[in-house]
Design an enzyme around this catalytic site. Structure first.
Site, PDB file in Angstrom:
ATOM      1  N   ARG A 158     -13.453   8.232 120.269  1.00  0.00           N
ATOM      2  CA  ARG A 158     -12.637   9.316 120.794  1.00  0.00           C
ATOM      3  C   ARG A 158     -11.507   8.717 121.625  1.00  0.00           C
ATOM      4  O   ARG A 158     -11.655   7.638 122.207  1.00  0.00           O
ATOM      5  CB  ARG A 158     -13.471  10.271 121.670  1.00  0.00           C
ATOM      6  CG  ARG A 158     -14.364  11.225 120.882  1.00  0.00           C
ATOM      7  CD  ARG A 158     -13.527  12.274 120.167  1.00  0.00           C
ATOM      8  NE  ARG A 158     -14.327  13.254 119.446  1.00  0.00           N
ATOM      9  CZ  ARG A 158     -14.640  13.186 118.159  1.00  0.00           C
ATOM     10  NH1 ARG A 158     -14.236  12.135 117.447  1.00  0.00           N
ATOM     11  NH2 ARG A 158     -15.336  14.140 117.579  1.00  0.00           N
TER      12      ARG A 158
ATOM     13  N   HIS B 226      -6.010  10.172 112.978  1.00  0.00           N
ATOM     14  CA  HIS B 226      -7.385  10.682 112.984  1.00  0.00           C
ATOM     15  C   HIS B 226      -7.863  10.970 111.552  1.00  0.00           C
ATOM     16  O   HIS B 226      -8.293  12.077 111.219  1.00  0.00           O
ATOM     17  CB  HIS B 226      -7.495  11.946 113.839  1.00  0.00           C
ATOM     18  CG  HIS B 226      -8.878  12.181 114.370  1.00  0.00           C
ATOM     19  ND1 HIS B 226      -9.122  12.721 115.613  1.00  0.00           N
ATOM     20  CD2 HIS B 226     -10.109  11.957 113.828  1.00  0.00           C
ATOM     21  CE1 HIS B 226     -10.420  12.821 115.818  1.00  0.00           C
ATOM     22  NE2 HIS B 226     -11.047  12.353 114.739  1.00  0.00           N
TER      23      HIS B 226
END
Length: 310
Positions: free
Chosen positions: A225, A273
């Protein structure tokens, strides 16, 4: 009373997910909220990301399934009775995609691929020296994705080790546990891969103090993350030459601002991502397996601990 499974509408490709799950489950009707005739009939809910109080609407909820591998936003945003298991749907497709990305990033670094991409733009014919021996790779987080990544790298000839927060049996020989062993882990890692869940304990773990523990010239791959990384500390470590580069797929704020210095730093590879990905057919198939196991009293894998947040 009929028994129902209810999907939150923000589940990716919710209609395909519903249709696939309907063919794989018996004794349940499957709906996408708000198209559900009776909330009292819902025993299983499928969710993704922020939900406000969606589960609180379901008085007879027995199982909560979360799409994908990340649950930090879910745990932070809703109140879930401790009696209701919360399970991450980390299916084989997700594991293969993310672990393939990790292998690709490691090989790109070893074979100097990013340099050749830049050389092509300059029409420059120049052979660089590869890293002669595949360096040791440290995996931070040995869940389903981290372990798959470690095993793939080991099969390709990389020496591997892992770091985790809790001690239990692993399929990796060299595993370091807890804050006391983080230094010993870090000094082993010519390449370090972050696949950790984002919790109060792991936020900001990729920081100056950690980078200083890595060997000079170490390389960072982050598919965990964005909140794991202190951006300015990475930029400083790269400017100082202590780190040789980084491949980043996740960021604190997404999409990454066009003004962010990561874009223009030649030592950083940015991807939007894309390491993982959700396929509704795979997620629904895995969900059906979890639902069957739960309803038949079997032990579930991937259950979230409300205290540790993973």
């Amino acid at each position: 009373m009929s028994r129902s499974i209810l999907l939150h509408p923000n589940v990716p490709d919710a209609i395909i997910f519903r249709d696939t799950l309907s063919t794989l489950t018996v004794n349940f009707e499957v709906f996408v909220w708000p198209d559900c005739p009776s909330l009292e009939s819902v025993e299983v809910a499928v969710i993704w990301q922020e939900l406000n109080d969606f589960p609180a609407m379901l008085p007879n909820l027995r199982l909560l399934l979360v799409c994908g591998s990340g649950v930090d936003s879910v745990i932070e945003s809703i109140s879930i009775p401790r009696s209701v298991p919360v399970v991450r749907l980390v299916d084989q497709y997700i594991r293969e995609r993310v672990s393939d990305y990790v292998v690709m990033a490691a090989l790109n670094h070893v074979r100097r691929w990013d340099h050749y991409v830049r050389h092509q733009k300059e029409a420059r014919w120049h052979r660089l020296t590869d890293i002669s021996v595949k360096p040791k790779v440290g995996i931070m987080g040995l869940g389903l994705i981290g372990e798959t990544s470690a095993l793939k790298l080991a099969a390709m000839g990389f020496a591997t080790c892992g770091w985790v927060r809790t001690r239990r049996s692993r399929n990796l020989t060299e595993v370091y546990v807890g804050d006391k062993e983080l230094h010993d882990f870090a000094r082993q890692c010519a390449i370090v891969v972050c696949v950790l869940p984002l919790t109060h304990q792991t936020r900001g773990i990729l920081c100056q103090q950690f980078f200083e523990r890595l060997p000079e010239g170490a390389y960072l791959i982050n598919v965990g993350r964005g909140g794991h990384l202190i951006d300015n500390d990475l930029l400083q470590a790269l400017d100082d030459g202590h780190l040789s580069g980084a491949c980043l797929d996740v960021f604190e704020s997404e999409p990454l601002s066009v003004q962010h210095p990561f874009w223009s730093n030649p030592k950083i590879t940015v991807t939007p991502h894309i390491a993982g990905g959700l396929r509704p057919e795979w997620q629904a198939t895995h969900a059906a397996e979890v639902i069957y196991d739960h309803m038949n009293g079997r032990t579930l894998n991937g259950v979230i601990n409300h205290v540790t947040q993973y």
